[in-house]
Design a protein around this motif. Structure first.
Motif, short mmCIF file in Angstrom:
data_model
loop_
_atom_site.label_atom_id
_atom_site.label_comp_id
_atom_site.label_asym_id
_atom_site.label_seq_id
_atom_site.Cartn_x
_atom_site.Cartn_y
_atom_site.Cartn_z
N TYR A 105 21.34 -33.08 -53.16
CA TYR A 105 21.68 -32.14 -52.09
C TYR A 105 20.70 -32.27 -50.92
O TYR A 105 21.11 -32.38 -49.76
N ILE A 106 19.41 -32.29 -51.24
CA ILE A 106 18.38 -32.42 -50.19
C ILE A 106 18.52 -33.76 -49.48
O ILE A 106 18.48 -33.84 -48.25
N THR A 107 18.71 -34.82 -50.25
CA THR A 107 18.84 -36.16 -49.68
C THR A 107 19.99 -36.24 -48.70
O THR A 107 19.83 -36.71 -47.56
N HIS A 108 21.17 -35.78 -49.12
CA HIS A 108 22.36 -36.00 -48.31
C HIS A 108 22.64 -34.91 -47.28
O HIS A 108 23.53 -35.08 -46.44
N ASN A 109 21.88 -33.83 -47.32
CA ASN A 109 22.05 -32.80 -46.30
C ASN A 109 20.90 -32.76 -45.30
O ASN A 109 21.10 -32.29 -44.18
N TYR A 110 19.73 -33.24 -45.69
CA TYR A 110 18.56 -33.14 -44.81
C TYR A 110 17.93 -34.49 -44.48
O TYR A 110 17.55 -34.72 -43.35
N ILE A 111 17.79 -35.37 -45.46
CA ILE A 111 17.10 -36.64 -45.21
C ILE A 111 18.03 -37.64 -44.54
O ILE A 111 17.66 -38.28 -43.55
N THR A 112 19.22 -37.81 -45.07
CA THR A 112 20.14 -38.81 -44.54
C THR A 112 21.59 -38.31 -44.57
O THR A 112 22.41 -38.80 -45.33
N PRO A 113 21.88 -37.33 -43.72
CA PRO A 113 23.22 -36.73 -43.74
C PRO A 113 24.35 -37.69 -43.34
O PRO A 113 25.50 -37.45 -43.70
#
Length: 158
Positions: free
Chosen positions: A94-102
């Protein structure tokens, strides 16, 4: 709960390291301009993952098993950490695909369709947050158990 403290600590460290690796990948363009190499470049994380299994078993052997540890005790330590990593993996995704690399899913879908790797429908079905959450949890379980079994061979002490 005290018996699981070491494994839980290392599962959090593993998850934070994974997020840092995702930021590293994003920074180097592996999610955008160099996305064609992303699949094999991601394997470069493997030594870091193995290192964390070595470190959790060493700490458990030193602090909990009085500097002696059987293969089974080492494997069980790694398996517990694996379970915690798998449980934390949806949050990491969730953090990866919403904040780091959406934009990752859009980029990989476009790359796959443009290069005739798969149809747009198949790409949309495969490259999405739900599928990646399942893949990361199942991959963490499978890979973690294998790594636990192998690392425990080398870290056992009688």
């Amino acid at each position: 709960m005290k018996a699981l403290k070491i494994e839980l600590k290392w599962a959090f460290i593993f998850t934070i390291t994974t997020l840092a690796w995702m930021l590293f990948e994003k920074t180097l363009g592996w999610h955008e301009d160099n996305i064609e190499n992303h699949e094999w470049l991601t394997l470069l994380f493997l030594p870091f993952g193995i290192l964390m299994y070595v470190l959790v078993m060493r700490e458990k052997r030193r602090r909990h098993y009085d500097k002696k540890m059987t293969w089974f005790q080492g494997f069980l330590t790694g398996a517990k950490m694996t379970l915690f990593v798998a449980l934390l993996s949806p949050i990491a995704q969730y953090i990866t695909h919403n904040y780091i690399t959406p934009e990752y899913f859009n980029d990989i879908i476009e790359y796959s369709v443009t290069n005739d790797i798969m149809t747009r429908t198949k790409a949309n079905d495969y490259f999405n947050i739900t599928n990646y959450i399942w893949q990361s949890a199942i991959g963490a379980l499978g890979g973690g158990l294998v790594v636990s079994a192998v690392v425990a061979i080398f870290l056992r002490r009688s």
